[in-house]
Motif scaffolding. Structure first.
Motif, PDB file in Angstrom:
ATOM      1  N   THR A  83      -7.226   5.620  -6.247  1.00 27.28           N
ATOM      2  CA  THR A  83      -8.026   4.526  -5.705  1.00 27.28           C
ATOM      3  C   THR A  83      -8.751   3.746  -6.793  1.00 27.28           C
ATOM      4  O   THR A  83      -9.255   2.659  -6.537  1.00 27.28           O
ATOM      5  CB  THR A  83      -9.049   5.073  -4.706  1.00 27.28           C
ATOM      6  N   PRO A 117       0.811  -1.233   0.000  1.00 28.86           N
ATOM      7  CA  PRO A 117       0.000   0.000   0.000  1.00 28.86           C
ATOM      8  C   PRO A 117       0.838   1.274   0.000  1.00 28.86           C
ATOM      9  O   PRO A 117       0.393   2.303  -0.512  1.00 28.86           O
ATOM     10  CB  PRO A 117      -0.822  -0.116   1.287  1.00 28.86           C
ATOM     11  N   ASP A 118       2.053   1.200   0.565  1.00 30.36           N
ATOM     12  CA  ASP A 118       2.856   2.408   0.708  1.00 30.36           C
ATOM     13  C   ASP A 118       4.213   2.338   0.008  1.00 30.36           C
ATOM     14  O   ASP A 118       4.931   3.341  -0.032  1.00 30.36           O
ATOM     15  CB  ASP A 118       3.101   2.707   2.194  1.00 30.36           C
TER      16      ASP A 118
END
Length: 268
Positions: free
Chosen positions: A243, A192-193
């Motif tokens: 997203t 995610p990061d």
């Protein structure tokens, strides 16, 4: 490959070829740009293909940018829509150098570069390559720059041997495919990061990794975080990510001892 080495190779190549043909055969006139100049090269390749190049010569200490400039800089843009008898132009960026100015890290070309072009003509005959370009020219300051150039290669022309030598040198700096088990890019994990990437390089190598992500992603610069023998682990921070669902393409380029490879990964 350092600028000193590639200039020496270019000089050797020029000595090995015949005297240059008239400039109209394969080289445009130089277009002045801040702290340098720019021109187009155009020669015949194998079959129906043509080879071209955007040659950028800058004053010592100045640089321009790779297709992904990094933390700071201006990505180069090339428009060939005004060309005649040209179906398609593929820009093939040589591997860049890493530049750390103390506050940001960028991917650059210093002093002198030829960016190769693969050109598909519409039909046999003369070809005119016309380019509008936008690029950044930088040292302690960065100057966004617009430039135009145009060159025609006659149907009967074989091209300028000096232009061919220049293109041959920088074509060798365009990344090729990975060499499994020898020089490779793998172990790609997207979280995610951050993105984790492994580079396999020959013993004693000190590889560099560059990344070119989707235009709607904001990626940090690759940071080497671990080494285990011939395996080098890098982390790339994801500073912004949409997203929306859908496939995204990320290109990784690794360089080591004058060689460069590229691998494309599709992220879903």
């Amino acid at each position: 490959m350092s600028n000193t080495i590639h200039r020496a190779l270019l000089f050797a190549l020029m000595l090995a070829v015949a005297p240059a043909a008239p400039a109209s055969a394969a080289q445009s006139a130089w277009t002045p740009i801040p702290e340098g100049k720019l021109r187009l090269l155009l020669v015949r390749g194998p079959g129906d293909e043509l080879k071209g190049g955007v040659e950028i010569a800058l004053e010592p200490g100045w640089h321009t940018y790779w297709r992904n400039p990094g933390d700071a800089g201006v990505p180069p843009q090339f428009d060939f829509s005004g060309s005649a008898n040209v179906e398609r132009v593929e820009v093939r960026f040589p591997a860049p150098e890493r530049y750390d100015d103390g506050t940001s890290v960028s991917a650059v070309y210093r002093d002198h570069v030829v960016i190769p072009l693969a050109i598909s003509p519409r039909r046999a005959g003369a070809v005119t390559l016309k380019m509008s370009a936008m690029l950044g020219v930088c040292a302690e300051i960065c100057i966004p720059t617009d430039a135009e150039a145009e060159v025609t290669l006659a149907a009967e022309s074989a091209g300028d041997p000096v232009a061919k030598a220049q293109l041959a040198l920088f074509e060798r700096m365009v990344p090729g495919g990975p060499k499994p088990g020898q020089f490779d890019i793998g172990g790609i994990t997207v979280g995610p990061d951050a993105i984790s990437v492994e580079v396999i390089a020959p013993a004693g190598a000190d590889p560099e990794l560059f990344v070119d992500g989707p235009s709607d992603w904001f990626l940090g610069q690759p940071e080497r975080v671990a080494q285990d023998g011939e395996r080098f682990r890098y982390t790339i921070a994801i500073n912004g990510r949409p997203t929306a669902e859908g496939a995204r393409t990320i290109r990784f380029v690794a360089t080591s001892a004058g060689s460069a490879i590229e691998k494309t990964e599709t992220i879903r």
